[in-house]
Design a protein around this motif. Structure first.
Motif, mmCIF file in Angstrom:
data_model
loop_
_atom_site.group_PDB
_atom_site.id
_atom_site.type_symbol
_atom_site.label_atom_id
_atom_site.label_comp_id
_atom_site.label_asym_id
_atom_site.label_seq_id
_atom_site.Cartn_x
_atom_site.Cartn_y
_atom_site.Cartn_z
ATOM 1 N N GLY A 43 0.815 -1.195 0.000
ATOM 2 C CA GLY A 43 0.000 0.000 0.000
ATOM 3 C C GLY A 43 0.856 1.254 0.000
ATOM 4 N N PRO A 44 0.320 2.368 -0.470
ATOM 5 C CA PRO A 44 1.060 3.631 -0.428
ATOM 6 C C PRO A 44 1.308 4.060 1.014
ATOM 7 C CG PRO A 44 -0.869 3.794 -1.857
ATOM 8 C CD PRO A 44 -1.005 2.531 -1.089
ATOM 9 N N THR A 45 2.446 4.668 1.243
ATOM 10 C CA THR A 45 2.755 5.209 2.563
ATOM 11 C C THR A 45 2.926 6.715 2.456
ATOM 12 O OG1 THR A 45 5.097 4.728 2.238
ATOM 13 C CG2 THR A 45 3.816 3.119 3.455
ATOM 14 N N PHE A 46 2.410 7.403 3.441
ATOM 15 C CA PHE A 46 2.489 8.855 3.461
ATOM 16 C C PHE A 46 3.938 9.308 3.582
ATOM 17 C CE2 PHE A 46 1.573 13.142 4.301
ATOM 18 C CZ PHE A 46 2.273 13.540 5.425
ATOM 19 N N LEU A 47 4.289 10.318 2.794
ATOM 20 C CA LEU A 47 5.662 10.808 2.786
ATOM 21 C C LEU A 47 5.753 12.215 3.372
ATOM 22 C CD1 LEU A 47 8.446 9.891 1.807
ATOM 23 C CD2 LEU A 47 7.917 10.882 -0.419
ATOM 24 N N ILE A 48 5.029 13.151 2.793
ATOM 25 C CA ILE A 48 5.122 14.541 3.214
ATOM 26 C C ILE A 48 3.891 15.280 2.708
ATOM 27 C CG2 ILE A 48 6.405 15.300 1.159
ATOM 28 C CD1 ILE A 48 8.104 17.083 3.050
ATOM 29 N N SER A 49 3.524 16.351 3.389
ATOM 30 C CA SER A 49 2.357 17.118 2.982
ATOM 31 C C SER A 49 2.655 18.609 3.074
ATOM 32 C CB SER A 49 1.162 16.771 3.866
ATOM 33 O OG SER A 49 1.433 17.125 5.217
ATOM 34 N N ILE A 50 1.737 19.382 2.508
ATOM 35 C CA ILE A 50 1.861 20.835 2.580
ATOM 36 C C ILE A 50 0.478 21.458 2.525
ATOM 37 C CG2 ILE A 50 2.183 21.137 0.078
ATOM 38 C CD1 ILE A 50 4.193 23.413 0.822
ATOM 39 N N SER A 51 0.277 22.445 3.365
ATOM 40 C CA SER A 51 -0.961 23.193 3.354
ATOM 41 C C SER A 51 -0.854 24.338 2.354
ATOM 42 C CB SER A 51 -1.221 23.740 4.758
ATOM 43 O OG SER A 51 -2.200 24.751 4.733
ATOM 44 N N SER A 52 -1.992 24.790 1.882
ATOM 45 C CA SER A 52 -1.983 25.865 0.882
ATOM 46 C C SER A 52 -1.529 27.207 1.456
ATOM 47 C CB SER A 52 -3.367 26.021 0.254
ATOM 48 O OG SER A 52 -4.322 26.343 1.242
ATOM 49 N N ILE A 53 -1.401 27.282 2.783
ATOM 50 C CA ILE A 53 -0.923 28.545 3.359
ATOM 51 C C ILE A 53 0.598 28.620 3.366
ATOM 52 C CG2 ILE A 53 -2.982 28.808 4.792
ATOM 53 C CD1 ILE A 53 -1.322 27.896 7.178
ATOM 54 N N LYS A 54 1.246 27.539 2.975
ATOM 55 C CA LYS A 54 2.696 27.500 2.909
ATOM 56 C C LYS A 54 3.152 27.333 1.468
ATOM 57 C CE LYS A 54 3.541 25.503 7.468
ATOM 58 N NZ LYS A 54 4.249 24.426 8.202
ATOM 59 N N ASP A 55 4.426 27.613 1.219
ATOM 60 C CA ASP A 55 4.963 27.337 -0.103
ATOM 61 C C ASP A 55 6.109 26.330 -0.068
ATOM 62 O OD1 ASP A 55 6.534 30.641 -0.232
ATOM 63 O OD2 ASP A 55 6.992 28.863 0.962
ATOM 64 N N LYS A 56 6.466 25.901 1.133
ATOM 65 C CA LYS A 56 7.556 24.929 1.245
ATOM 66 C C LYS A 56 7.410 24.160 2.551
ATOM 67 C CE LYS A 56 12.622 24.855 1.712
ATOM 68 N NZ LYS A 56 13.841 25.717 1.756
ATOM 69 N N ASN A 57 7.724 22.870 2.478
ATOM 70 C CA ASN A 57 7.770 22.055 3.686
ATOM 71 C C ASN A 57 8.886 21.035 3.525
ATOM 72 O OD1 ASN A 57 7.077 21.075 6.220
ATOM 73 N ND2 ASN A 57 5.593 19.627 5.402
ATOM 74 N N GLU A 58 9.713 20.948 4.575
ATOM 75 C CA GLU A 58 10.877 20.055 4.528
ATOM 76 C C GLU A 58 10.781 18.966 5.569
ATOM 77 O OE1 GLU A 58 14.059 23.261 4.487
ATOM 78 O OE2 GLU A 58 15.251 21.472 4.063
ATOM 79 N N GLY B 105 -3.771 0.149 3.786
ATOM 80 C CA GLY B 105 -3.356 -1.223 4.021
ATOM 81 C C GLY B 105 -2.410 -1.673 2.927
ATOM 82 N N ALA B 106 -1.988 -2.929 3.017
ATOM 83 C CA ALA B 106 -1.000 -3.458 2.081
ATOM 84 C C ALA B 106 -1.592 -3.787 0.719
ATOM 85 C CB ALA B 106 -0.332 -4.690 2.681
ATOM 86 N N GLY B 107 -2.898 -3.845 0.628
ATOM 87 C CA GLY B 107 -3.534 -4.075 -0.663
ATOM 88 C C GLY B 107 -3.861 -5.519 -0.950
#
Lengths: 113, 113
Positions: A43-58, B105-107
């Protein structure tokens, strides 16, 4: 009509170099953006996100940039490692509702040793 | 910590046969639950979501149905599979109080012959 586009189906990068994955969206109501990483048969795993109030997230080697006027975001991976080889999905949502998630078709990144 | 389980991991079924894919979440209460499908070369398509027991919303008219008999259980079913039902099925969860991140999940890989 695809609301979230990833126009590069695949990308190859040399180990140690920068990987840049791009994503474009059409719906100006999107206010939260995410990147997911997926290995085969997992399954996909979450990596990183960004809110529209920001222009960069590290977060470590991963940085996401958001250009709202261009409706464009990008994921930078520096330095790239062979373990980063996977399919990367860009996702966008609005109003903090999971059912509003829209995923792009994905970009397959290959990091060559 | 929360975990999400899906089974079976792989399934090969003849056309016209029934289907049942199961998903359970542990370590949380009242999760929002989702079924996605990833078809070859495409992004993740939302099929169903549920905000509570017995509450199912369908995003795409199709040959599939979903049920939520218990708070942390989500089932994807079909009475008669079609060739076009082949794909990679993903269960996911989030919560209203969460960080607006879907956890997958893993799918389950379904091949209809």
């Amino acid at each position: 009509d695809q609301q979230v586009k990833q126009n590069s189906p695949s990308l190859s990068v040399q180990e140690g170099r920068i990987s840049i994955l791009n994503c474009d969206y059409t719906n100006s109501m999107f206010d939260y953006f995410l990147w997911y990483k997926k290995y085969p048969a997992e399954g996909p795993t979450f990596l990183i996100s960004i809110s529209s109030i920001k222009d960069k997230n590290e977060d470590g080697r991963f940085t996401v940039f958001l250009n709202k006027s261009a409706k464009h975001l990008s994921l930078h991976i520096v330095p790239s490692q062979p373990g980063d080889s996977a399919v990367y999905f860009c996702a966008a949502t609005r109003d903090n509702y999971g059912q509003n998630f829209v995923f792009g078709p994905g970009t397959r990144l290959s990091v060559l040793p | 910590s929360q975990t999400i389980h899906q089974w079976p991991a792989t399934l090969v079924q003849p056309v016209g046969s029934p289907l049942s894919l199961e998903c359970t979440v542990e370590g949380t209460s009242n999760p929002n639950l989702y079924w996605y499908r990833q078809a070859a070369g495409r992004g993740l398509q939302l099929l169903f979501y549920s905000i509570g027991i017995g509450q199912i919303s369908s995003e795409v008219p199709q040959n599939l149905s979903a049920s939520r008999p218990q708070d942390r259980q989500f089932i994807l079913s079909s009475k008669k599979l079609l060739l076009s039902d082949s794909g990679f099925y993903l269960c996911a969860w989030d919560s209203l109080s969460g960080a607006n991140v879907l956890t997958f999940g893993a799918g389950s890989r379904l091949t209809v012959l």
